[in-house]
Design an enzyme around this catalytic site. Structure first.
Site, mmCIF file in Angstrom:
data_model
loop_
_atom_site.group_PDB
_atom_site.id
_atom_site.type_symbol
_atom_site.label_atom_id
_atom_site.label_comp_id
_atom_site.label_asym_id
_atom_site.label_seq_id
_atom_site.Cartn_x
_atom_site.Cartn_y
_atom_site.Cartn_z
ATOM 1 N N SER A 66 71.207 80.952 105.491
ATOM 2 C CA SER A 66 70.870 82.348 105.761
ATOM 3 C C SER A 66 71.479 83.260 104.695
ATOM 4 O O SER A 66 71.111 83.183 103.525
ATOM 5 C CB SER A 66 71.332 82.720 107.167
ATOM 6 O OG SER A 66 70.791 83.965 107.569
ATOM 7 N N HIS A 75 65.426 80.236 113.406
ATOM 8 C CA HIS A 75 66.412 80.604 112.393
ATOM 9 C C HIS A 75 67.604 79.654 112.486
ATOM 10 O O HIS A 75 68.444 79.774 113.371
ATOM 11 C CB HIS A 75 66.864 82.052 112.583
ATOM 12 C CG HIS A 75 67.722 82.563 111.461
ATOM 13 N ND1 HIS A 75 67.190 82.910 110.240
ATOM 14 C CD2 HIS A 75 69.062 82.767 111.370
ATOM 15 C CE1 HIS A 75 68.166 83.315 109.444
ATOM 16 N NE2 HIS A 75 69.317 83.229 110.100
ATOM 17 N N ASP A 95 60.556 81.834 112.319
ATOM 18 C CA ASP A 95 61.885 82.435 112.277
ATOM 19 C C ASP A 95 61.770 83.904 112.678
ATOM 20 O O ASP A 95 61.154 84.695 111.959
ATOM 21 C CB ASP A 95 62.449 82.311 110.857
ATOM 22 C CG ASP A 95 63.892 82.786 110.730
ATOM 23 O OD1 ASP A 95 64.322 83.590 111.579
ATOM 24 O OD2 ASP A 95 64.573 82.364 109.791
#
Length: 403
Positions: free
Chosen positions: A194, A361, A330
């Site tokens: 991320s 995610h 996501d």
């Protein structure tokens, strides 16, 4: 039981089934890659990537459920790998730490590889998903090193006027240099989750003349690529994105307030024109960044700060082989944000972009009907990517030496 009650029950069941997306079927990853030699080398060591990813049957086809379960529980089983914590004092007074984990499996061929892990926002080596991946990677014979984002560890105080930010790559650079000094013969593959994926990509695209030559490859997972567009999208309620933005805002705010004695000391507030009540009352990430983050990083406005933070504006300068992974469901990274990375992978050598239909995610839970396998698809896949990256990069090094 009345017809009305039966109808209500039926509507509820249909709504739940639609939310869980149970009618979906497992699908193979999609590959975007101009460099067929690079792709073939990756698939040589990771042939399972040509097979469908099979999420947990009952709820794994929902990006929301995958994301929420990952954020709440991390992974199914969370081991506690034992590592050595290293402390580095930076020029600005910041205490930077990273944890080093030795391989538990003796594989002489892999001794020269170190996997550097850059966690997601507010995370560290103590986060469940990081611990699980470290343990699995150790057991496959690799040395691991995890960057602890400044301010994220519970028992390490903040010693300067800042914590981590989305685009501040100096901490990663210092860690890589220190690691290379201790292991001068190692080859480093960096994996970023991320926000960590953004940091890895930005770092490899920046103009740094003293970047360690030991860094041979990078992997980015579930990053949004463009901070300005991402925060703009998350401000909308569509697909419950505003709720995710609220959770991110509160997590960062909690870290700031946890270290308020240092971060919000009177002299710091005066130096950066910080107004504490604006920081505390910030309801969204842009509000918090405008009240705190962009000021302590010396940016005049949010646009400048988000542009500087986004790897999208550095990615064309990336020369190190990289693999990017995202999922289409996501909830934090909508599909429109994935178009630039698709085009980039189709236009440059040594770049592979993998896109999955499901996974949420950072979830990517795999197998089972209700209870997933202990090892997630993502953890299993990342380890299988390492040999292909190693062979590709070392072969390029040999060719360069010959010429």
């Amino acid at each position: 039981m009345s017809v009305a009650v039966l109808t209500a029950i039926a509507v509820f069941i249909i709504a739940v089934f639609r939310m869980l997306n149970v009618s979906s079927q497992p699908q193979k990853p999609s590959f975007f890659c101009r460099d067929k030699l690079f792709l073939n080398r990756v698939l040589k060591f990771a042939p399972q990537l040509e097979e469908p990813y099979v999420p947990t049957r009952l709820w794994g086809f929902s990006g929301h459920v995958q994301t929420i379960l990952y954020s709440v529980f991390g992974r199914v089983r969370c081991p506690c790998p034992k590592g050595d914590r290293r402390f580095l004092i930076l020029d600005d007074g910041t205490t930077l730490t990273y944890d080093l984990f030795k391989p538990t499996l003796n594989e002489p061929e892999l001794e020269g590889i170190t996997v550097v892990i850059v966690p997601g926002i507010c995370n560290s080596s103590e986060s469940d998903y990081i611990r699980t991946f470290v343990n699995y990677t150790q057991n496959q014979g690799y040395r691991c090193a995890v960057l602890n984002h400044v301010g994220a560890l519970h028992n390490v105080p903040v010693t300067a006027s800042r914590i981590f930010t989305y685009g501040h790559t100096d901490d990663l650079h210092v860690m890589l240099c220190n690691l290379s000094e201790h292991y001068p013969n190692t080859k480093i593959i960096i994996i970023g989750y991320s926000m960590g994926g953004n940091l890895v990509t930005k770092y490899l695209g920046e103009s740094r003349h003293n970047r360690p030559s030991s860094v041979i490859a990078g992997v980015s997972i579930c990053q949004p690529y463009d901070a300005l567009k991402a925060t703009g999208v998350l401000l909308h309620w569509q697909n419950f994105r505003r709720l995710y933005l609220y959770a991110l805002t509160e997590a960062i705010k909690a870290l700031i307030l946890k270290h308020r004695s240092k971060l919000l000391a009177d002299d710091i507030k005066e130096q950066y024109s910080l107004i504490e009540k604006d920081i505390i009352s910030a309801a969204t990430l842009p509000e918090l960044d405008d009240a705190y983050t962009r000021k302590v990083n010396n940016f005049k406005n949010l646009h400048e700060f988000y542009r500087w933070s986004s790897c999208l504006h550095y990615i064309n300068n990336v020369k190190t082989p990289m693999i990017f992974i995202n999922s289409r469901d996501d909830p934090l990274v909508p599909e429109d944000l994935l178009i630039p990375i698709q085009n980039f992978a189709k236009s440059k050598d040594n770049i592979l972009y993998m896109e999955l239909m499901h996974g949420g995610h950072l979830g990517f839970f795999e197998g089972g009907f209700m209870y997933p396998n202990p090892i997630a698809w993502l953890d299993r896949t990342l380890v299988t990517l390492l040999p292909g990256l190693r062979e590709h990069c070392l072969d390029d090094i040999k060719k360069t030496a010959v010429y």
